[in-house]
Design a protein around this motif. Sequence first.
Motif, PDB file in Angstrom:
ATOM      1  N   SER A 197      -9.243  -9.061   7.563  1.00  0.00           N
ATOM      2  CA  SER A 197     -10.220  -7.996   7.339  1.00  0.00           C
ATOM      3  C   SER A 197     -10.500  -7.743   5.863  1.00  0.00           C
ATOM      4  O   SER A 197     -11.461  -7.071   5.526  1.00  0.00           O
ATOM      5  CB  SER A 197      -9.734  -6.694   7.989  1.00  0.00           C
ATOM      6  N   GLY A 198      -9.661  -8.294   4.993  1.00  0.00           N
ATOM      7  CA  GLY A 198      -9.850  -8.094   3.563  1.00  0.00           C
ATOM      8  C   GLY A 198      -8.685  -8.669   2.795  1.00  0.00           C
ATOM      9  O   GLY A 198      -7.741  -9.218   3.384  1.00  0.00           O
ATOM     10  N   PRO A 199      -8.726  -8.543   1.469  1.00  0.00           N
ATOM     11  CA  PRO A 199      -7.639  -9.072   0.643  1.00  0.00           C
ATOM     12  C   PRO A 199      -6.302  -8.408   0.982  1.00  0.00           C
ATOM     13  O   PRO A 199      -6.257  -7.209   1.273  1.00  0.00           O
ATOM     14  CB  PRO A 199      -8.066  -8.730  -0.786  1.00  0.00           C
ATOM     15  N   LEU A 200      -5.253  -9.192   0.930  1.00  0.00           N
ATOM     16  CA  LEU A 200      -3.901  -8.691   1.179  1.00  0.00           C
ATOM     17  C   LEU A 200      -3.490  -7.764   0.047  1.00  0.00           C
ATOM     18  O   LEU A 200      -3.715  -8.063  -1.125  1.00  0.00           O
ATOM     19  CB  LEU A 200      -2.919  -9.853   1.287  1.00  0.00           C
ATOM     20  N   ILE A 201      -2.904  -6.625   0.414  1.00  0.00           N
ATOM     21  CA  ILE A 201      -2.354  -5.684  -0.558  1.00  0.00           C
ATOM     22  C   ILE A 201      -0.859  -5.625  -0.316  1.00  0.00           C
ATOM     23  O   ILE A 201      -0.405  -5.541   0.830  1.00  0.00           O
ATOM     24  CB  ILE A 201      -3.004  -4.296  -0.416  1.00  0.00           C
ATOM     25  N   GLY A 202      -0.079  -5.734  -1.392  1.00  0.00           N
ATOM     26  CA  GLY A 202       1.366  -5.744  -1.251  1.00  0.00           C
ATOM     27  C   GLY A 202       2.056  -5.037  -2.397  1.00  0.00           C
ATOM     28  O   GLY A 202       1.437  -4.690  -3.405  1.00  0.00           O
ATOM     29  N   THR A 203       3.352  -4.844  -2.231  1.00  0.00           N
ATOM     30  CA  THR A 203       4.189  -4.210  -3.242  1.00  0.00           C
ATOM     31  C   THR A 203       5.137  -5.250  -3.802  1.00  0.00           C
ATOM     32  O   THR A 203       5.760  -5.990  -3.042  1.00  0.00           O
ATOM     33  CB  THR A 203       4.987  -3.049  -2.612  1.00  0.00           C
ATOM     34  N   VAL A 239      -0.234  -4.505  -5.628  1.00  0.00           N
ATOM     35  CA  VAL A 239      -1.202  -5.509  -6.063  1.00  0.00           C
ATOM     36  C   VAL A 239      -2.150  -5.864  -4.922  1.00  0.00           C
ATOM     37  O   VAL A 239      -1.810  -5.741  -3.745  1.00  0.00           O
ATOM     38  CB  VAL A 239      -0.511  -6.805  -6.561  1.00  0.00           C
ATOM     39  N   GLN A 240      -3.339  -6.296  -5.313  1.00  0.00           N
ATOM     40  CA  GLN A 240      -4.310  -6.842  -4.353  1.00  0.00           C
ATOM     41  C   GLN A 240      -4.481  -8.305  -4.703  1.00  0.00           C
ATOM     42  O   GLN A 240      -4.829  -8.644  -5.834  1.00  0.00           O
ATOM     43  CB  GLN A 240      -5.645  -6.117  -4.452  1.00  0.00           C
ATOM     44  N   TYR A 241      -4.207  -9.168  -3.728  1.00  0.00           N
ATOM     45  CA  TYR A 241      -4.247 -10.604  -3.970  1.00  0.00           C
ATOM     46  C   TYR A 241      -5.677 -11.128  -4.000  1.00  0.00           C
ATOM     47  O   TYR A 241      -6.535 -10.648  -3.256  1.00  0.00           O
ATOM     48  CB  TYR A 241      -3.425 -11.343  -2.915  1.00  0.00           C
ATOM     49  N   LYS A 242      -5.904 -12.103  -4.839  1.00  0.00           N
ATOM     50  CA  LYS A 242      -7.230 -12.699  -4.997  1.00  0.00           C
ATOM     51  C   LYS A 242      -7.568 -13.614  -3.827  1.00  0.00           C
ATOM     52  O   LYS A 242      -8.693 -13.592  -3.321  1.00  0.00           O
ATOM     53  CB  LYS A 242      -7.286 -13.496  -6.307  1.00  0.00           C
ATOM     54  N   ASN A 243      -6.610 -14.431  -3.372  1.00  0.00           N
ATOM     55  CA  ASN A 243      -6.894 -15.448  -2.362  1.00  0.00           C
ATOM     56  C   ASN A 243      -6.195 -15.238  -1.022  1.00  0.00           C
ATOM     57  O   ASN A 243      -6.477 -15.953  -0.077  1.00  0.00           O
ATOM     58  CB  ASN A 243      -6.511 -16.835  -2.888  1.00  0.00           C
ATOM     59  N   GLU A 284      -0.052 -12.856 -11.900  1.00  0.00           N
ATOM     60  CA  GLU A 284       0.427 -13.753 -10.861  1.00  0.00           C
ATOM     61  C   GLU A 284       1.748 -13.185 -10.365  1.00  0.00           C
ATOM     62  O   GLU A 284       2.528 -12.639 -11.146  1.00  0.00           O
ATOM     63  CB  GLU A 284       0.654 -15.171 -11.393  1.00  0.00           C
ATOM     64  N   THR A 285       1.966 -13.289  -9.067  1.00  0.00           N
ATOM     65  CA  THR A 285       3.226 -12.828  -8.492  1.00  0.00           C
ATOM     66  C   THR A 285       3.952 -14.009  -7.876  1.00  0.00           C
ATOM     67  O   THR A 285       3.328 -14.935  -7.362  1.00  0.00           O
ATOM     68  CB  THR A 285       3.012 -11.759  -7.408  1.00  0.00           C
ATOM     69  N   CYS A 286       5.265 -13.969  -7.940  1.00  0.00           N
ATOM     70  CA  CYS A 286       6.069 -15.011  -7.304  1.00  0.00           C
ATOM     71  C   CYS A 286       6.821 -14.389  -6.137  1.00  0.00           C
ATOM     72  O   CYS A 286       6.968 -13.175  -6.051  1.00  0.00           O
ATOM     73  CB  CYS A 286       7.048 -15.646  -8.284  1.00  0.00           C
ATOM     74  N   SER A 287       7.280 -15.237  -5.264  1.00  0.00           N
ATOM     75  CA  SER A 287       8.067 -14.773  -4.126  1.00  0.00           C
ATOM     76  C   SER A 287       9.308 -15.631  -4.017  1.00  0.00           C
ATOM     77  O   SER A 287       9.257 -16.836  -4.244  1.00  0.00           O
ATOM     78  CB  SER A 287       7.238 -14.895  -2.842  1.00  0.00           C
ATOM     79  N   PHE A 337       0.902 -16.477  -6.941  1.00  0.00           N
ATOM     80  CA  PHE A 337      -0.361 -16.078  -6.338  1.00  0.00           C
ATOM     81  C   PHE A 337      -1.066 -15.084  -7.242  1.00  0.00           C
ATOM     82  O   PHE A 337      -0.465 -14.117  -7.708  1.00  0.00           O
ATOM     83  CB  PHE A 337      -0.107 -15.464  -4.954  1.00  0.00           C
ATOM     84  N   GLU A 338      -2.366 -15.334  -7.478  1.00  0.00           N
ATOM     85  CA  GLU A 338      -3.147 -14.455  -8.346  1.00  0.00           C
ATOM     86  C   GLU A 338      -3.387 -13.120  -7.662  1.00  0.00           C
ATOM     87  O   GLU A 338      -3.628 -13.062  -6.456  1.00  0.00           O
ATOM     88  CB  GLU A 338      -4.484 -15.101  -8.695  1.00  0.00           C
ATOM     89  N   ALA A 339      -3.305 -12.046  -8.461  1.00  0.00           N
ATOM     90  CA  ALA A 339      -3.492 -10.697  -7.938  1.00  0.00           C
ATOM     91  C   ALA A 339      -3.987  -9.777  -9.046  1.00  0.00           C
ATOM     92  O   ALA A 339      -4.039 -10.163 -10.214  1.00  0.00           O
ATOM     93  CB  ALA A 339      -2.168 -10.169  -7.372  1.00  0.00           C
ATOM     94  N   GLU A 340      -4.334  -8.560  -8.650  1.00  0.00           N
ATOM     95  CA  GLU A 340      -4.722  -7.518  -9.601  1.00  0.00           C
ATOM     96  C   GLU A 340      -3.838  -6.300  -9.342  1.00  0.00           C
ATOM     97  O   GLU A 340      -3.599  -5.933  -8.185  1.00  0.00           O
ATOM     98  CB  GLU A 340      -6.189  -7.145  -9.403  1.00  0.00           C
TER      99      GLU A 340
END
Length: 150
Positions: A65-71, A54-58, A22-25, A35-38
């Motif tokens: 277009s697809g799951p959000l990817i972030g740093t 990370v690639q977010y689950k939700n 899980e990531t926090c902001s 937010f859940e991520a991998e």
Amino acid sequence: MSSPLPLKKKKKKVFTKGDKVETCSQDDGFQGSYFEAEIISNLIKNKTGNLYVVQYKNLLEDDESGPLIGTVYEKEVRPLPPKITNTCDGFALYEKVDAFDKDGWWEGIISGKIADSDYYYVYFDYFVEETAYPISSLRVHQDWVGGKWV
């Protein structure tokens, strides 16, 4: 006389590719949310800590277009909390909970219960807002402190 053994430093949790987290902001409007991520990759490791992709689950990309990817920084990542089965008759008044809303878990406090239902009112301090949720959208709040769940 022999020299004393060096004290072992407690290792920080280092996440690896494939770990569910899980990531926090701390961004305005997102305080108290997770937010859940991998973990996709570990970018760097230096004296300021690890940086993860990370690639977010939700959460989705802006164009959906697809799951959000972030740093995210190491301090913004924690493992998924263990599931705690609420064996009593639900939640107590003023109990800290997480409510699933807007694709993430938001920290709040039980402020009431709707009579003859499984809905609880949750008060969110940061937003000065109260919302009703079914018990299925609530979980016991847990903090990740010093590498342990409390």
